[in-house]
Design an enzyme around this catalytic site. Structure first.
Site, short mmCIF file in Angstrom:
data_model
loop_
_atom_site.label_atom_id
_atom_site.label_comp_id
_atom_site.label_asym_id
_atom_site.label_seq_id
_atom_site.Cartn_x
_atom_site.Cartn_y
_atom_site.Cartn_z
N HIS A 187 -2.71 6.76 3.70
CA HIS A 187 -3.28 5.59 3.04
C HIS A 187 -4.62 5.28 3.70
O HIS A 187 -4.75 5.30 4.92
CB HIS A 187 -2.32 4.41 3.17
N ASN A 193 -10.32 0.01 1.00
CA ASN A 193 -8.85 0.02 0.90
C ASN A 193 -8.47 -0.37 -0.53
O ASN A 193 -8.70 -1.50 -0.94
CB ASN A 193 -8.27 -0.97 1.91
N CYS A 227 0.81 -1.22 0.00
CA CYS A 227 0.00 0.00 0.00
C CYS A 227 0.85 1.27 0.00
O CYS A 227 0.33 2.37 -0.18
CB CYS A 227 -0.93 0.00 1.21
#
Lengths: 79, 329
Positions: B255, B285, B115
Protein backbone atom coordinates in the site's frame (compact mmCIF):
# COMPACT_ATOMS: atom_id res chain seq x y z
CA UNK A 1 28.63 -4.51 24.95
CA UNK A 2 27.31 -1.87 27.35
CA UNK A 3 23.78 -0.49 27.09
CA UNK A 4 25.24 2.87 26.06
CA UNK A 5 27.22 1.30 23.23
CA UNK A 6 24.25 -0.73 22.01
CA UNK A 7 22.03 2.38 21.97
CA UNK A 8 24.74 4.34 20.16
CA UNK A 9 25.09 1.60 17.57
CA UNK A 10 21.33 1.65 16.86
CA UNK A 11 21.31 5.44 16.51
CA UNK A 12 24.36 5.44 14.22
CA UNK A 13 22.76 2.80 11.99
CA UNK A 14 19.44 4.63 11.76
CA UNK A 15 20.53 8.24 11.44
CA UNK A 16 23.88 7.82 9.70
CA UNK A 17 25.69 9.98 12.25
CA UNK A 18 29.15 9.44 13.74
CA UNK A 19 29.38 7.55 17.04
CA UNK A 20 31.21 10.46 18.69
CA UNK A 21 28.23 12.72 17.98
CA UNK A 22 25.97 10.42 20.01
CA UNK A 23 26.59 11.95 23.43
CA UNK A 24 24.11 11.72 26.33
CA UNK A 25 23.17 15.36 25.79
CA UNK A 26 22.64 14.98 22.02
CA UNK A 27 19.10 15.91 20.97
CA UNK A 28 17.71 13.70 18.20
CA UNK A 29 16.20 16.55 16.22
CA UNK A 30 18.47 19.54 16.80
CA UNK A 31 21.82 17.74 17.15
CA UNK A 32 21.43 14.51 15.19
CA UNK A 33 19.18 15.75 12.36
CA UNK A 34 16.29 13.35 12.95
CA UNK A 35 12.80 14.20 11.73
CA UNK A 36 9.58 12.95 13.32
CA UNK A 37 9.52 9.74 11.29
CA UNK A 38 13.19 9.02 12.03
CA UNK A 39 12.25 9.24 15.70
CA UNK A 40 9.40 6.77 15.21
CA UNK A 41 11.75 4.37 13.41
CA UNK A 42 14.35 4.75 16.16
CA UNK A 43 11.75 3.84 18.78
CA UNK A 44 10.84 0.79 16.68
CA UNK A 45 14.50 -0.22 16.57
CA UNK A 46 14.78 0.17 20.35
CA UNK A 47 11.60 -1.87 20.81
CA UNK A 48 12.96 -4.64 18.60
CA UNK A 49 16.45 -4.58 20.10
CA UNK A 50 15.40 -4.57 23.74
CA UNK A 51 12.08 -6.42 23.39
CA UNK A 52 9.84 -3.82 25.00
CA UNK A 53 6.97 -1.50 24.08
CA UNK A 54 7.44 2.26 23.99
CA UNK A 55 4.13 4.13 23.97
CA UNK A 56 3.70 7.33 21.96
CA UNK A 57 3.47 9.24 25.23
CA UNK A 58 6.76 7.78 26.45
CA UNK A 59 8.38 8.30 23.06
CA UNK A 60 7.45 11.97 23.17
CA UNK A 61 9.68 12.43 26.22
CA UNK A 62 12.66 10.64 24.73
CA UNK A 63 14.22 13.58 22.91
CA UNK A 64 17.87 13.01 23.86
CA UNK A 65 20.22 10.01 23.86
CA UNK A 66 20.56 10.25 27.64
CA UNK A 67 16.78 10.21 28.09
CA UNK A 68 16.62 6.95 26.11
CA UNK A 69 19.38 5.34 28.19
CA UNK A 70 17.71 6.42 31.45
CA UNK A 71 14.36 5.15 30.19
CA UNK A 72 15.81 1.76 29.26
CA UNK A 73 17.61 1.45 32.60
CA UNK A 74 14.37 2.30 34.42
CA UNK A 75 12.75 -0.55 32.48
CA UNK A 76 15.37 -2.87 33.93
CA UNK A 77 17.35 -3.29 30.72
CA UNK A 78 21.10 -3.65 31.15
CA UNK A 79 22.24 -4.77 27.68
CA UNK B 1 -11.59 -30.05 -2.64
CA UNK B 2 -11.55 -29.12 -6.30
CA UNK B 3 -8.56 -27.84 -8.24
CA UNK B 4 -10.04 -24.49 -9.14
CA UNK B 5 -7.72 -21.52 -9.07
CA UNK B 6 -8.27 -17.79 -9.47
CA UNK B 7 -6.24 -15.61 -11.84
CA UNK B 8 -5.95 -11.90 -12.48
CA UNK B 9 -6.50 -11.74 -16.23
CA UNK B 10 -6.81 -7.96 -16.69
CA UNK B 11 -5.84 -4.82 -14.83
CA UNK B 12 -6.89 -1.20 -15.17
CA UNK B 13 -6.75 2.11 -13.39
CA UNK B 14 -8.02 5.64 -13.73
CA UNK B 15 -7.16 8.89 -12.01
CA UNK B 16 -8.79 12.29 -12.48
CA UNK B 17 -6.85 14.60 -14.79
CA UNK B 18 -6.49 17.49 -12.36
CA UNK B 19 -3.10 17.40 -10.57
CA UNK B 20 -2.29 19.12 -7.31
CA UNK B 21 1.48 19.58 -6.91
CA UNK B 22 3.43 20.29 -3.75
CA UNK B 23 3.96 23.80 -5.11
CA UNK B 24 0.17 24.20 -5.28
CA UNK B 25 -0.09 23.07 -1.65
CA UNK B 26 2.57 25.58 -0.59
CA UNK B 27 0.09 28.26 -1.63
CA UNK B 28 -2.76 26.64 0.35
CA UNK B 29 -1.22 25.71 3.72
CA UNK B 30 1.99 26.31 5.66
CA UNK B 31 4.14 23.58 4.08
CA UNK B 32 6.96 23.09 1.61
CA UNK B 33 7.89 20.72 -1.18
CA UNK B 34 10.94 19.69 0.85
CA UNK B 35 8.88 18.90 3.97
CA UNK B 36 6.32 16.87 2.04
CA UNK B 37 8.92 15.02 -0.05
CA UNK B 38 11.21 13.99 2.79
CA UNK B 39 8.35 12.84 5.02
CA UNK B 40 6.13 11.14 2.48
CA UNK B 41 7.83 10.81 -0.91
CA UNK B 42 4.82 12.52 -2.53
CA UNK B 43 5.36 15.10 -5.29
CA UNK B 44 1.84 15.36 -6.70
CA UNK B 45 -1.61 13.80 -6.44
CA UNK B 46 -4.72 13.68 -8.62
CA UNK B 47 -7.86 15.44 -7.42
CA UNK B 48 -11.43 14.72 -8.51
CA UNK B 49 -13.60 17.39 -10.02
CA UNK B 50 -16.74 18.19 -8.01
CA UNK B 51 -18.70 16.17 -10.57
CA UNK B 52 -16.51 13.04 -10.13
CA UNK B 53 -17.45 10.56 -7.42
CA UNK B 54 -15.82 7.24 -6.56
CA UNK B 55 -18.02 5.32 -9.02
CA UNK B 56 -16.99 7.60 -11.90
CA UNK B 57 -13.31 6.83 -11.35
CA UNK B 58 -14.05 3.14 -10.74
CA UNK B 59 -16.11 2.75 -13.93
CA UNK B 60 -13.16 3.88 -16.04
CA UNK B 61 -10.74 1.65 -14.14
CA UNK B 62 -13.13 -1.30 -14.58
CA UNK B 63 -13.47 -0.61 -18.33
CA UNK B 64 -9.69 -0.67 -18.67
CA UNK B 65 -9.42 -3.94 -16.76
CA UNK B 66 -12.21 -5.52 -18.85
CA UNK B 67 -10.56 -4.39 -22.09
CA UNK B 68 -7.28 -5.90 -20.95
CA UNK B 69 -9.06 -9.16 -20.12
CA UNK B 70 -11.10 -9.15 -23.33
CA UNK B 71 -14.32 -9.26 -21.30
CA UNK B 72 -17.73 -8.06 -22.41
CA UNK B 73 -20.24 -6.79 -19.82
CA UNK B 74 -22.15 -10.08 -19.95
CA UNK B 75 -19.01 -11.97 -18.93
CA UNK B 76 -18.93 -10.36 -15.48
CA UNK B 77 -20.74 -12.35 -12.77
CA UNK B 78 -20.12 -10.09 -9.73
CA UNK B 79 -18.68 -6.69 -8.86
CA UNK B 80 -17.12 -5.95 -5.47
CA UNK B 81 -15.66 -2.63 -4.37
CA UNK B 82 -13.40 -1.81 -1.44
CA UNK B 83 -13.76 1.84 -0.49
CA UNK B 84 -13.97 4.22 2.47
CA UNK B 85 -15.43 6.92 0.21
CA UNK B 86 -18.48 5.34 -1.45
CA UNK B 87 -20.76 7.51 -3.60
CA UNK B 88 -23.42 7.02 -0.88
CA UNK B 89 -23.60 5.12 2.40
CA UNK B 90 -26.24 3.24 0.45
CA UNK B 91 -26.89 2.15 -2.25
CA UNK B 92 -23.57 0.45 -2.82
CA UNK B 93 -21.05 1.86 -5.27
CA UNK B 94 -20.60 -1.57 -6.88
CA UNK B 95 -24.21 -1.58 -8.11
CA UNK B 96 -23.83 1.92 -9.54
CA UNK B 97 -20.73 0.77 -11.41
CA UNK B 98 -22.36 -2.41 -12.72
CA UNK B 99 -25.40 -0.47 -13.88
CA UNK B 100 -23.26 2.00 -15.80
CA UNK B 101 -21.28 -0.80 -17.42
CA UNK B 102 -24.42 -2.64 -18.54
CA UNK B 103 -24.31 -5.58 -16.15
CA UNK B 104 -27.87 -6.05 -14.88
CA UNK B 105 -28.90 -8.51 -12.16
CA UNK B 106 -25.47 -9.63 -10.99
CA UNK B 107 -24.46 -9.51 -7.28
CA UNK B 108 -22.72 -6.29 -6.26
CA UNK B 109 -21.48 -5.09 -2.90
CA UNK B 110 -19.07 -2.69 -1.23
CA UNK B 111 -16.89 -3.50 1.75
CA UNK B 112 -14.90 -1.24 3.99
CA UNK B 113 -11.48 -2.34 5.21
CA UNK B 114 -9.64 0.97 4.92
CA UNK B 115 -6.51 0.95 2.82
CA UNK B 116 -6.48 -2.86 3.01
CA UNK B 117 -9.71 -2.93 0.98
CA UNK B 118 -8.25 -4.20 -2.28
CA UNK B 119 -6.32 -7.07 -0.67
CA UNK B 120 -9.44 -8.06 1.26
CA UNK B 121 -11.25 -7.95 -2.11
CA UNK B 122 -8.77 -10.30 -3.75
CA UNK B 123 -9.10 -12.74 -0.87
CA UNK B 124 -12.89 -12.67 -1.26
CA UNK B 125 -12.65 -13.04 -5.05
CA UNK B 126 -10.38 -16.05 -4.70
CA UNK B 127 -12.82 -17.66 -2.26
CA UNK B 128 -15.83 -16.98 -4.50
CA UNK B 129 -14.08 -18.51 -7.50
CA UNK B 130 -12.58 -21.54 -5.75
CA UNK B 131 -15.98 -22.27 -4.17
CA UNK B 132 -17.58 -22.26 -7.66
CA UNK B 133 -19.81 -19.34 -6.69
CA UNK B 134 -18.64 -17.30 -9.71
CA UNK B 135 -16.27 -17.76 -12.63
CA UNK B 136 -15.47 -14.12 -13.40
CA UNK B 137 -15.53 -11.18 -10.99
CA UNK B 138 -14.42 -7.56 -11.02
CA UNK B 139 -12.52 -6.43 -7.92
CA UNK B 140 -12.21 -2.66 -7.56
CA UNK B 141 -10.49 -0.32 -5.13
CA UNK B 142 -11.77 3.22 -5.66
CA UNK B 143 -11.51 6.37 -3.59
CA UNK B 144 -12.16 10.09 -3.62
CA UNK B 145 -10.28 10.75 -0.38
CA UNK B 146 -9.92 14.44 -1.12
CA UNK B 147 -13.66 14.74 -0.37
CA UNK B 148 -12.94 13.88 3.28
CA UNK B 149 -9.52 15.54 3.58
CA UNK B 150 -9.08 18.25 6.19
CA UNK B 151 -7.54 21.02 4.10
CA UNK B 152 -6.73 22.98 7.26
CA UNK B 153 -4.51 20.19 8.67
CA UNK B 154 -1.09 20.85 7.14
CA UNK B 155 0.34 17.51 8.24
CA UNK B 156 -2.35 15.29 6.71
CA UNK B 157 -3.87 17.19 3.75
CA UNK B 158 -0.69 16.75 1.72
CA UNK B 159 -0.92 12.96 1.85
CA UNK B 160 -4.10 12.01 0.02
CA UNK B 161 -5.17 11.64 -3.59
CA UNK B 162 -8.03 10.25 -5.66
CA UNK B 163 -8.10 7.31 -8.05
CA UNK B 164 -9.35 3.83 -8.78
CA UNK B 165 -7.88 0.51 -9.79
CA UNK B 166 -9.59 -2.67 -10.93
CA UNK B 167 -8.76 -6.24 -11.77
CA UNK B 168 -10.65 -8.89 -13.70
CA UNK B 169 -10.38 -12.19 -11.82
CA UNK B 170 -11.20 -15.45 -13.58
CA UNK B 171 -11.23 -19.18 -12.90
CA UNK B 172 -9.30 -19.53 -16.19
CA UNK B 173 -5.68 -18.42 -16.58
CA UNK B 174 -3.10 -17.59 -17.62
CA UNK B 175 -2.46 -14.52 -15.51
CA UNK B 176 -1.63 -13.64 -11.96
CA UNK B 177 -2.56 -16.67 -9.85
CA UNK B 178 -4.02 -15.59 -6.50
CA UNK B 179 -1.78 -17.54 -4.13
CA UNK B 180 -1.18 -17.62 -0.38
CA UNK B 181 -2.78 -14.88 1.65
CA UNK B 182 -3.13 -13.46 5.12
CA UNK B 183 -5.67 -11.04 6.57
CA UNK B 184 -6.52 -9.63 9.97
CA UNK B 185 -7.73 -6.71 12.03
CA UNK B 186 -7.44 -5.22 15.51
CA UNK B 187 -10.29 -2.93 16.49
CA UNK B 188 -8.51 -1.77 19.65
CA UNK B 189 -6.54 0.60 17.41
CA UNK B 190 -9.60 1.94 15.62
CA UNK B 191 -9.32 5.47 16.98
CA UNK B 192 -5.83 5.97 15.50
CA UNK B 193 -7.21 6.44 11.99
CA UNK B 194 -10.84 7.35 11.56
CA UNK B 195 -13.56 9.65 10.32
CA UNK B 196 -15.12 10.67 13.62
CA UNK B 197 -18.46 12.06 12.53
CA UNK B 198 -20.98 11.09 9.88
CA UNK B 199 -21.81 7.58 11.06
CA UNK B 200 -24.36 6.37 13.60
CA UNK B 201 -21.99 6.85 16.56
CA UNK B 202 -21.71 10.55 15.89
CA UNK B 203 -24.10 11.81 13.23
CA UNK B 204 -22.81 14.89 11.48
CA UNK B 205 -23.96 18.17 12.97
CA UNK B 206 -23.35 21.79 11.98
CA UNK B 207 -20.75 21.99 14.76
CA UNK B 208 -19.08 18.76 13.70
CA UNK B 209 -18.84 20.01 10.14
CA UNK B 210 -17.31 23.29 11.31
CA UNK B 211 -14.72 21.34 13.33
CA UNK B 212 -13.91 19.04 10.42
CA UNK B 213 -14.98 15.93 12.31
CA UNK B 214 -16.12 14.41 9.01
CA UNK B 215 -12.54 14.45 7.72
CA UNK B 216 -9.67 11.98 8.03
CA UNK B 217 -8.14 11.85 11.51
CA UNK B 218 -4.79 10.10 11.87
CA UNK B 219 -2.15 9.60 14.57
CA UNK B 220 0.79 9.25 12.26
CA UNK B 221 3.53 7.93 14.54
CA UNK B 222 1.56 5.07 16.02
CA UNK B 223 0.15 4.21 12.58
CA UNK B 224 3.68 4.11 11.16
CA UNK B 225 4.83 1.50 13.66
CA UNK B 226 1.78 -0.68 13.25
CA UNK B 227 1.86 -0.33 9.47
CA UNK B 228 5.43 -1.54 9.07
CA UNK B 229 5.02 -4.53 11.37
CA UNK B 230 1.60 -5.54 10.03
CA UNK B 231 2.70 -5.35 6.39
CA UNK B 232 5.89 -7.28 7.14
CA UNK B 233 3.94 -10.01 8.95
CA UNK B 234 1.16 -10.11 6.32
CA UNK B 235 3.71 -10.61 3.57
CA UNK B 236 5.59 -13.28 5.52
CA UNK B 237 2.43 -15.22 6.44
CA UNK B 238 1.21 -15.04 2.83
CA UNK B 239 4.56 -16.36 1.60
CA UNK B 240 4.49 -19.15 4.18
CA UNK B 241 0.97 -20.16 3.11
CA UNK B 242 2.16 -20.26 -0.50
CA UNK B 243 5.15 -22.37 0.55
CA UNK B 244 7.80 -19.96 -0.67
CA UNK B 245 10.22 -17.61 1.09
CA UNK B 246 11.21 -13.99 0.84
CA UNK B 247 14.11 -15.06 -1.39
CA UNK B 248 11.51 -16.08 -3.98
CA UNK B 249 9.94 -12.61 -4.11
CA UNK B 250 10.52 -10.71 -7.35
CA UNK B 251 8.45 -7.64 -6.50
CA UNK B 252 6.79 -6.13 -3.44
CA UNK B 253 3.75 -3.96 -4.08
CA UNK B 254 2.70 -2.51 -0.76
CA UNK B 255 0.00 0.00 0.00
CA UNK B 256 1.36 3.40 -0.99
CA UNK B 257 0.80 5.42 2.18
CA UNK B 258 4.22 6.92 2.71
CA UNK B 259 7.55 6.11 1.10
CA UNK B 260 9.16 5.91 4.53
CA UNK B 261 6.70 3.17 5.52
CA UNK B 262 7.35 1.36 2.23
CA UNK B 263 11.13 1.58 2.75
CA UNK B 264 10.89 0.42 6.37
CA UNK B 265 8.67 -2.50 5.35
CA UNK B 266 11.10 -3.51 2.61
CA UNK B 267 13.97 -3.38 5.11
CA UNK B 268 11.98 -5.45 7.60
CA UNK B 269 11.44 -8.02 4.83
CA UNK B 270 15.07 -7.86 3.73
CA UNK B 271 14.10 -6.88 0.16
CA UNK B 272 16.43 -4.66 -1.90
CA UNK B 273 14.97 -1.45 -3.31
CA UNK B 274 14.96 -2.77 -6.89
CA UNK B 275 12.34 -5.32 -5.80
CA UNK B 276 10.05 -2.68 -4.30
CA UNK B 277 7.55 -0.81 -6.45
CA UNK B 278 6.89 2.83 -5.58
CA UNK B 279 4.54 5.25 -7.34
CA UNK B 280 3.39 7.31 -4.37
CA UNK B 281 5.33 10.26 -5.80
CA UNK B 282 2.67 10.58 -8.53
CA UNK B 283 -0.54 9.68 -6.71
CA UNK B 284 -0.19 10.19 -2.95
CA UNK B 285 -2.12 7.85 -0.68
CA UNK B 286 -5.20 6.65 -2.56
CA UNK B 287 -6.21 4.12 0.13
CA UNK B 288 -7.77 0.98 -1.36
CA UNK B 289 -6.94 2.17 -4.89
CA UNK B 290 -3.19 2.29 -4.38
CA UNK B 291 -2.35 -1.38 -4.90
CA UNK B 292 -4.52 -1.94 -8.00
CA UNK B 293 -3.21 1.30 -9.55
CA UNK B 294 0.35 0.11 -8.87
CA UNK B 295 -0.40 -3.37 -10.18
CA UNK B 296 -1.80 -1.93 -13.40
CA UNK B 297 1.26 0.27 -13.88
CA UNK B 298 3.52 -2.74 -13.34
CA UNK B 299 1.56 -4.93 -15.77
CA UNK B 300 1.19 -2.28 -18.49
CA UNK B 301 4.79 -1.24 -18.00
CA UNK B 302 5.89 -4.73 -19.02
CA UNK B 303 7.53 -5.39 -15.67
CA UNK B 304 5.58 -8.59 -15.08
CA UNK B 305 6.88 -11.78 -16.67
CA UNK B 306 5.60 -15.35 -16.36
CA UNK B 307 7.28 -17.08 -13.43
CA UNK B 308 7.42 -13.95 -11.31
CA UNK B 309 6.23 -13.89 -7.72
CA UNK B 310 4.66 -10.61 -6.59
CA UNK B 311 3.78 -10.09 -2.95
CA UNK B 312 1.09 -7.58 -1.99
CA UNK B 313 0.97 -6.05 1.50
CA UNK B 314 -1.55 -3.57 2.83
CA UNK B 315 -2.52 -1.89 6.03
CA UNK B 316 -5.27 0.54 6.92
CA UNK B 317 -7.95 1.91 9.18
CA UNK B 318 -9.58 -0.64 11.45
CA UNK B 319 -6.84 -1.39 11.97
CA UNK B 320 -6.82 -3.91 9.16
CA UNK B 321 -4.02 -5.65 7.32
CA UNK B 322 -3.57 -8.18 4.57
CA UNK B 323 -1.15 -9.74 2.14
CA UNK B 324 -1.26 -12.00 -0.90
CA UNK B 325 1.19 -13.72 -3.20
CA UNK B 326 0.54 -13.42 -6.95
CA UNK B 327 2.26 -16.10 -9.02
CA UNK B 328 2.34 -14.98 -12.61
CA UNK B 329 1.68 -17.87 -14.99
Amino acid sequence: MSLENRVTEIIVNKLGVKAEEVTPEAHFVTDLGADSLDQVELMMDFEDAFDLKISDEEAGKLQTVGAVIDFLKAKGISV
Amino acid sequence: MNNRQAYIVGTGHFVPSRILTNADLERMVDTSDEWITTRSGIKERHISEPSQATSDLSIEAARNAMDAAGWKPEDVQAVIVGTVTPDFVFPCTAAIIANSLGMPNIPCYDFEAGCTGFVYGLIQARALIVSETVDRILVIGGETLTRITNWKDRSSCVLFGDGAGAVAVSSQGPGGLLGGWHWGADGSFGSLLCQKAGGTREPLTHEGLDEGRNTIYMEGGEIFKNAVRAMRDSALFALEKEGITRADVDLLISHQANVRIIDATARALGLPSEKVFVNINKFGNTSSASIPIALDEVVRGGLVKPGMNIVLAAFGAGLTWGGMVLRWK
